[in-house]
Design a protein around this motif. Sequence first.
Motif, mmCIF file in Angstrom:
data_model
loop_
_atom_site.group_PDB
_atom_site.id
_atom_site.type_symbol
_atom_site.label_atom_id
_atom_site.label_comp_id
_atom_site.label_asym_id
_atom_site.label_seq_id
_atom_site.Cartn_x
_atom_site.Cartn_y
_atom_site.Cartn_z
ATOM 1 N N GLU A 14 56.517 35.478 45.779
ATOM 2 C CA GLU A 14 55.330 35.295 46.619
ATOM 3 C C GLU A 14 54.491 34.134 46.062
ATOM 4 O OE1 GLU A 14 52.969 35.670 49.611
ATOM 5 O OE2 GLU A 14 54.825 36.827 49.465
ATOM 6 N N PRO A 15 54.464 32.967 46.764
ATOM 7 C CA PRO A 15 53.728 31.807 46.222
ATOM 8 C C PRO A 15 52.251 32.106 45.959
ATOM 9 C CG PRO A 15 54.996 31.197 48.189
ATOM 10 C CD PRO A 15 55.098 32.673 48.048
ATOM 11 N N ASP A 16 51.654 32.980 46.803
ATOM 12 C CA ASP A 16 50.235 33.330 46.604
ATOM 13 C C ASP A 16 50.009 33.933 45.217
ATOM 14 O OD1 ASP A 16 49.602 32.609 49.184
ATOM 15 O OD2 ASP A 16 49.931 34.614 49.991
ATOM 16 N N ILE A 17 50.976 34.738 44.791
ATOM 17 C CA ILE A 17 50.842 35.410 43.489
ATOM 18 C C ILE A 17 51.065 34.416 42.358
ATOM 19 C CG2 ILE A 17 52.006 37.112 41.989
ATOM 20 C CD1 ILE A 17 50.100 38.361 43.987
ATOM 21 N N LEU A 18 52.089 33.566 42.528
ATOM 22 C CA LEU A 18 52.364 32.583 41.472
ATOM 23 C C LEU A 18 51.156 31.682 41.245
ATOM 24 C CD1 LEU A 18 56.049 31.378 42.036
ATOM 25 C CD2 LEU A 18 55.153 32.842 40.225
ATOM 26 N N GLU A 19 50.548 31.240 42.345
ATOM 27 C CA GLU A 19 49.418 30.314 42.218
ATOM 28 C C GLU A 19 48.231 30.951 41.507
ATOM 29 O OE1 GLU A 19 49.886 27.372 46.071
ATOM 30 O OE2 GLU A 19 48.576 29.114 46.219
ATOM 31 N N VAL A 20 47.912 32.160 41.943
ATOM 32 C CA VAL A 20 46.713 32.779 41.377
ATOM 33 C C VAL A 20 46.967 33.222 39.934
ATOM 34 C CG1 VAL A 20 46.991 35.171 42.168
ATOM 35 C CG2 VAL A 20 44.727 34.205 42.045
ATOM 36 N N ALA A 21 48.201 33.645 39.645
ATOM 37 C CA ALA A 21 48.524 34.027 38.262
ATOM 38 C C ALA A 21 48.451 32.803 37.353
ATOM 39 C CB ALA A 21 49.919 34.651 38.198
ATOM 40 N N GLN A 22 48.979 31.686 37.835
ATOM 41 C CA GLN A 22 48.963 30.452 37.039
ATOM 42 C C GLN A 22 47.518 30.020 36.769
ATOM 43 O OE1 GLN A 22 51.710 27.495 38.286
ATOM 44 N NE2 GLN A 22 51.161 26.112 36.628
ATOM 45 N N SER B 2 34.270 33.931 28.544
ATOM 46 C CA SER B 2 33.029 33.149 28.498
ATOM 47 C C SER B 2 32.577 32.809 29.914
ATOM 48 C CB SER B 2 33.270 31.866 27.717
ATOM 49 O OG SER B 2 34.096 31.016 28.480
ATOM 50 N N LEU B 3 31.269 32.503 30.009
ATOM 51 C CA LEU B 3 30.704 32.138 31.315
ATOM 52 C C LEU B 3 31.402 30.893 31.864
ATOM 53 C CD1 LEU B 3 28.539 32.563 33.473
ATOM 54 C CD2 LEU B 3 26.991 31.176 32.090
ATOM 55 N N GLU B 4 31.695 29.988 30.948
ATOM 56 C CA GLU B 4 32.335 28.731 31.368
ATOM 57 C C GLU B 4 33.714 29.000 31.998
ATOM 58 O OE1 GLU B 4 33.836 24.614 29.363
ATOM 59 O OE2 GLU B 4 32.584 25.956 28.168
ATOM 60 N N LYS B 5 34.459 29.894 31.341
ATOM 61 C CA LYS B 5 35.795 30.228 31.880
ATOM 62 C C LYS B 5 35.683 30.941 33.218
ATOM 63 C CE LYS B 5 38.594 30.530 27.707
ATOM 64 N NZ LYS B 5 39.257 31.434 26.778
ATOM 65 N N ALA B 6 34.706 31.865 33.301
ATOM 66 C CA ALA B 6 34.515 32.610 34.557
ATOM 67 C C ALA B 6 34.169 31.654 35.686
ATOM 68 C CB ALA B 6 33.422 33.658 34.385
ATOM 69 N N ARG B 7 33.305 30.674 35.392
ATOM 70 C CA ARG B 7 32.917 29.699 36.428
ATOM 71 C C ARG B 7 34.129 28.869 36.851
ATOM 72 N NH1 ARG B 7 27.254 27.829 33.966
ATOM 73 N NH2 ARG B 7 25.910 29.184 35.185
ATOM 74 N N SER B 8 34.899 28.485 35.858
ATOM 75 C CA SER B 8 36.061 27.652 36.136
ATOM 76 C C SER B 8 37.085 28.417 36.994
ATOM 77 C CB SER B 8 36.651 27.234 34.786
ATOM 78 O OG SER B 8 37.772 26.478 34.984
ATOM 79 N N LEU B 9 37.292 29.704 36.648
ATOM 80 C CA LEU B 9 38.220 30.527 37.429
ATOM 81 C C LEU B 9 37.697 30.695 38.852
ATOM 82 C CD1 LEU B 9 40.726 32.399 37.588
ATOM 83 C CD2 LEU B 9 39.254 34.277 36.875
ATOM 84 N N SER B 10 36.399 30.939 38.966
ATOM 85 C CA SER B 10 35.806 31.161 40.281
ATOM 86 C C SER B 10 35.979 29.926 41.168
ATOM 87 C CB SER B 10 34.336 31.509 40.088
ATOM 88 O OG SER B 10 33.694 31.528 41.324
ATOM 89 N N ALA B 11 35.772 28.734 40.564
ATOM 90 C CA ALA B 11 35.924 27.491 41.340
ATOM 91 C C ALA B 11 37.375 27.333 41.780
ATOM 92 C CB ALA B 11 35.485 26.303 40.495
ATOM 93 N N GLY B 12 38.310 27.619 40.874
ATOM 94 C CA GLY B 12 39.726 27.510 41.222
ATOM 95 C C GLY B 12 40.112 28.516 42.283
ATOM 96 N N MET B 13 39.545 29.728 42.184
ATOM 97 C CA MET B 13 39.879 30.783 43.152
ATOM 98 C C MET B 13 39.429 30.403 44.562
ATOM 99 S SD MET B 13 41.606 33.333 42.037
ATOM 100 C CE MET B 13 41.389 34.514 43.360
ATOM 101 N N GLN B 14 38.298 29.678 44.644
ATOM 102 C CA GLN B 14 37.812 29.302 45.982
ATOM 103 C C GLN B 14 38.852 28.459 46.719
ATOM 104 O OE1 GLN B 14 33.934 27.757 46.402
ATOM 105 N NE2 GLN B 14 32.959 29.509 45.439
ATOM 106 N N ALA B 15 39.439 27.511 45.994
ATOM 107 C CA ALA B 15 40.444 26.653 46.628
ATOM 108 C C ALA B 15 41.672 27.476 47.031
ATOM 109 C CB ALA B 15 40.843 25.538 45.666
#
Lengths: 130, 397
Positions: A14-22, B2-15
């Motif tokens: 599942e590409p969605d999982i790979l992307e978010v895990a990475q 850390s807050l910095e990591k959480a922010r970075s993850l959150s920004a990546g998750m949005q995309a």
Amino acid sequence: MSRALNHVLCVDDEPDILEVAQLSLETVGGYRVSSAASGKVALAQVESLRPDIILLDVMMPGMDGPSTLQALRSRPATAHIPVVFMTARVQSAEVVEYLEQGAAGVIAKPFDPMTLSSQLEELWSSSDVA
Amino acid sequence: MSLEKARSLSAGMQALQIRYLEQLAVRHQQIVDMLPAIIRGDLGTGPGARLQSEAHKLAGTGSTYGFPRISETGKRLEEALLARPQLPSGKVANLVRALLDACEAALYVSPEQSAGAPETAKPAVAVAVNESALPLLLAVDDDPAILEIMQSMFTGDARVVTASTAEQAFALINQQRPDLILLDDNMPGQISGLQLLEKIRSIDELSGLPVIMITASDAPDNVMRGLVAGAVDYIAKPFQPEDVAEKVRACLGRRDKLILIADDDPAVTDLLAHKFRGAGYQVEVACDGEEAWYFMQASAVSLVLLDRMMPGLDGMKVMRMMQKQPTLKDIPVVFLTVRHYGADIIEGLKSGATDYITKPFDPDEVVSRCIRLLESAVAAGEQAKRGGVPAVSASGI
């Protein structure tokens, strides 16, 4: 002193999982992450990638997680790599079955990107090779 | 972390969430396309396996991307398909609809909703509205000004098609099966709005369409004619647009509510199912307590109508089992029974039934009482969210 976890190979169809895990493992855990879209691709790449640990989806079309784990264990170059299963089936009987098959641990799907790294780190620390 | 990591993850998750939602829109459409075959019960092995695979994928990804309802409904569908390959088509269709609803909630969340949602369930983006997934509203009136108001009122909330005669409306109903009809009762032409409503109610496959009657005034005669013919509500002219919007929203909101009717008498279940569908609800029927128990575990039921005396697992036993299960204990239970002695009614209510209706009953009264019960519960929930005291309690019926 225990060896630090550095390189993770994620295997999921599942590409969605790979992307978010990475994203999660790179950003939060600071690990190097490689990915493979099937058990076969993982087996083809694992010897050259030489990951510290493998995060492996259980249910995949074709070669599933348990078959991939069996193939990894049968090869001397990969037999020692800890394998963590990712699955939605986490009833106690199912977890026991996965551990008996040789998995180092089980991470429940769907996982939380915030805590995936800490879950994996914990399983790595308790593995024999850490 | 850390807050910095959480922010970075959150920004990546949005995309990643944007991409996930784009793919979700495609998957949603693929499942919608399967729905007619699912309802007919002839999905076939290949598409059936594909449906199971989609359910598995959505179950495994929804929560990770911030949409726990997708995971929950996907898991319920996957488990039901795995456990019971011969599951009746109506039950599969209801599980699929619950999954589609969860996908739609993720796809079409408004910025206000997302701002108020908990962090884990908060999507990063709202994707452009997929018009085809909006409910379809048919407005029927011979006054072009009224049709124009209807069209502009629901932009972004519903697709609106219009007809200026009952004949045109009947053709559109057959072609497009709207989710709700707003029908003027008094139109020129060969058939009036009221006659059109009677015609709709007489045709099996159309009889469940909810209709709100637009009447020339709120004189009791005008209103009663429409309600007796099967209208779910009425709007009297001249109307305030916000009153229309409120009634339409309430009626369309019922599409998400599933009523489970459990009775061993098909005459009862058929009649009530017909009436509830006409009021805009989804309906599932169980012929005994065991089937009702199985169904409510697999689907998100909003209200259960339980025959108190059924062979095997009777209504009282089913309600007691529900009370022991955290996910089911808050579902309102309305008993249907021929036992009409005061002591029986008191016993039923004391045991936790929300209401008690004795047979023989007036089906319109049953539906009205259940609507009031469900809409009071919604109002109480909204009030509770705002931190106040509910305006109407469920027991106030």
